[in-house]
Write a protein that holds these residues in place. Structure first.
Motif, PDB file in Angstrom:
ATOM      1  N   UNK A 110       0.484   1.932   4.361  1.00  0.00           N
ATOM      2  CA  UNK A 110       0.429   1.390   5.721  1.00  0.00           C
ATOM      3  C   UNK A 110      -0.500   2.212   6.609  1.00  0.00           C
ATOM      4  N   UNK A 111      -0.443   3.539   6.527  1.00  0.00           N
ATOM      5  CA  UNK A 111      -1.357   4.385   7.307  1.00  0.00           C
ATOM      6  C   UNK A 111      -2.821   4.038   6.995  1.00  0.00           C
ATOM      7  N   UNK A 112      -3.109   3.824   5.727  1.00  0.00           N
ATOM      8  CA  UNK A 112      -4.476   3.520   5.306  1.00  0.00           C
ATOM      9  C   UNK A 112      -4.922   2.172   5.859  1.00  0.00           C
ATOM     10  N   UNK A 113      -4.039   1.175   5.815  1.00  0.00           N
ATOM     11  CA  UNK A 113      -4.372  -0.143   6.359  1.00  0.00           C
ATOM     12  C   UNK A 113      -4.519  -0.079   7.874  1.00  0.00           C
ATOM     13  N   UNK A 114      -3.644   0.635   8.549  1.00  0.00           N
ATOM     14  CA  UNK A 114      -3.765   0.785  10.007  1.00  0.00           C
ATOM     15  C   UNK A 114      -5.111   1.415  10.357  1.00  0.00           C
TER      16      UNK A 114
ATOM     17  N   UNK B 242      -6.924 -10.284   4.798  1.00  0.00           N
ATOM     18  CA  UNK B 242      -6.641  -8.889   4.449  1.00  0.00           C
ATOM     19  C   UNK B 242      -5.355  -8.886   3.631  1.00  0.00           C
ATOM     20  N   UNK B 243      -5.488  -8.846   2.308  1.00  0.00           N
ATOM     21  CA  UNK B 243      -4.330  -8.940   1.421  1.00  0.00           C
ATOM     22  C   UNK B 243      -4.575  -8.058   0.201  1.00  0.00           C
ATOM     23  N   UNK B 244      -3.929  -6.896   0.194  1.00  0.00           N
ATOM     24  CA  UNK B 244      -4.158  -5.918  -0.852  1.00  0.00           C
ATOM     25  C   UNK B 244      -3.023  -5.855  -1.870  1.00  0.00           C
ATOM     26  N   UNK B 245      -3.394  -5.691  -3.126  1.00  0.00           N
ATOM     27  CA  UNK B 245      -2.473  -5.259  -4.169  1.00  0.00           C
ATOM     28  C   UNK B 245      -2.401  -3.742  -4.052  1.00  0.00           C
ATOM     29  N   UNK B 246      -1.216  -3.190  -4.209  1.00  0.00           N
ATOM     30  CA  UNK B 246      -1.045  -1.737  -4.177  1.00  0.00           C
ATOM     31  C   UNK B 246      -0.892  -1.262  -5.618  1.00  0.00           C
TER      32      UNK B 246
ATOM     33  N   UNK C  74       0.256  -2.363 -10.660  1.00  0.00           N
ATOM     34  CA  UNK C  74       0.431  -2.919  -9.323  1.00  0.00           C
ATOM     35  C   UNK C  74       1.918  -2.834  -9.001  1.00  0.00           C
ATOM     36  N   UNK C  75       2.225  -2.182  -7.872  1.00  0.00           N
ATOM     37  CA  UNK C  75       3.629  -1.930  -7.520  1.00  0.00           C
ATOM     38  C   UNK C  75       4.046  -2.595  -6.214  1.00  0.00           C
ATOM     39  N   UNK C  76       3.123  -3.292  -5.564  1.00  0.00           N
ATOM     40  CA  UNK C  76       3.470  -3.947  -4.314  1.00  0.00           C
ATOM     41  C   UNK C  76       2.259  -4.585  -3.667  1.00  0.00           C
ATOM     42  N   UNK C  77       2.459  -5.013  -2.423  1.00  0.00           N
ATOM     43  CA  UNK C  77       1.367  -5.632  -1.666  1.00  0.00           C
ATOM     44  C   UNK C  77       1.507  -5.285  -0.203  1.00  0.00           C
ATOM     45  N   UNK C  78       0.396  -5.365   0.500  1.00  0.00           N
ATOM     46  CA  UNK C  78       0.372  -5.165   1.950  1.00  0.00           C
ATOM     47  C   UNK C  78      -0.720  -6.062   2.498  1.00  0.00           C
ATOM     48  N   UNK C  79      -0.428  -6.736   3.607  1.00  0.00           N
ATOM     49  CA  UNK C  79      -1.388  -7.716   4.110  1.00  0.00           C
ATOM     50  C   UNK C  79      -1.249  -7.943   5.603  1.00  0.00           C
TER      51      UNK C  79
END
Length: 184
Positions: free
Chosen positions: A117-121, A69-73, A81-86
């Protein structure tokens, strides 16, 4: 748990999606090379796009695993692309995951990271079936802690001198949310 991998997710202002090699320059320019952004990270600022490309290639290869689970934001209005969340760690036995994130300082203070983060949670609880989602932050980075709080993550403790980041050995705060605490 039902692992479904890094599927596209969308919010009002963001698209969370898999990285592609087209993201190398923007990732380098927008956050991966910036000392201000990486000061509390466990990896040093990238010095060139070749290294960023190699890293993104490793992420792309990992997408073949359904438990990656590794997203480009991507910010919709600027199309960058302004960041990442994983998910940086997971434990199947207790259905637990640790999330990590990084965002370009050009976009700090606008609510983008809590939105991501809310969306990933939500995805990790509702689609994948995790029971616990945690994250940590350097005590010297309280803004990251506020992101976690805005997403319902509760303070669980401070681990003294538990990690080394670009500022040296530091204390780290752990926060978490459980599925039964999560409100859709």
């Amino acid at each position: 748990m039902k692992h479904t991998g890094t599927v596209p997710l969308e919010t009002e202002r963001l698209i969370l999606r898999q990285f592609t090699l087209n993201d190398v320059q923007q990732a380098f320019d927008n956050w991966m090379s910036r000392e201000q952004v990486t000061r509390c990270m466990t990896w040093p600022p990238y010095q060139n796009t070749d290294d960023v490309k190699a890293y993104i290639q490793s992420v792309i290869a990992a997408y073949e695993n359904p438990d990656t689970y590794y997203w480009a934001i991507e910010e919709k209005s600027v199309g960058q692309v302004i960041g990442s969340i994983s998910v940086i760690w997971l434990n199947e036995e207790v259905a637990s995951a640790e999330v990590g994130y990084c965002l370009s300082d050009d976009f700090w203070g606008r609510g983008y990271m809590p939105e991501a983060l809310r969306t990933v949670i939500r995805y990790l609880f509702e689609t994948v079936g995790f029971n616990r989602i945690q994250a940590t932050h350097d005590v010297n980075n309280p803004n990251s802690g506020r992101v976690m709080e805005k997403c319902g993550m509760r303070y669980e403790g401070t681990m003294r001198q538990a990690i080394r980041n670009n500022q040296g050995v530091c204390d780290t705060v752990i926060r978490a949310i459980l599925r039964d605490e999560y409100n859709t």
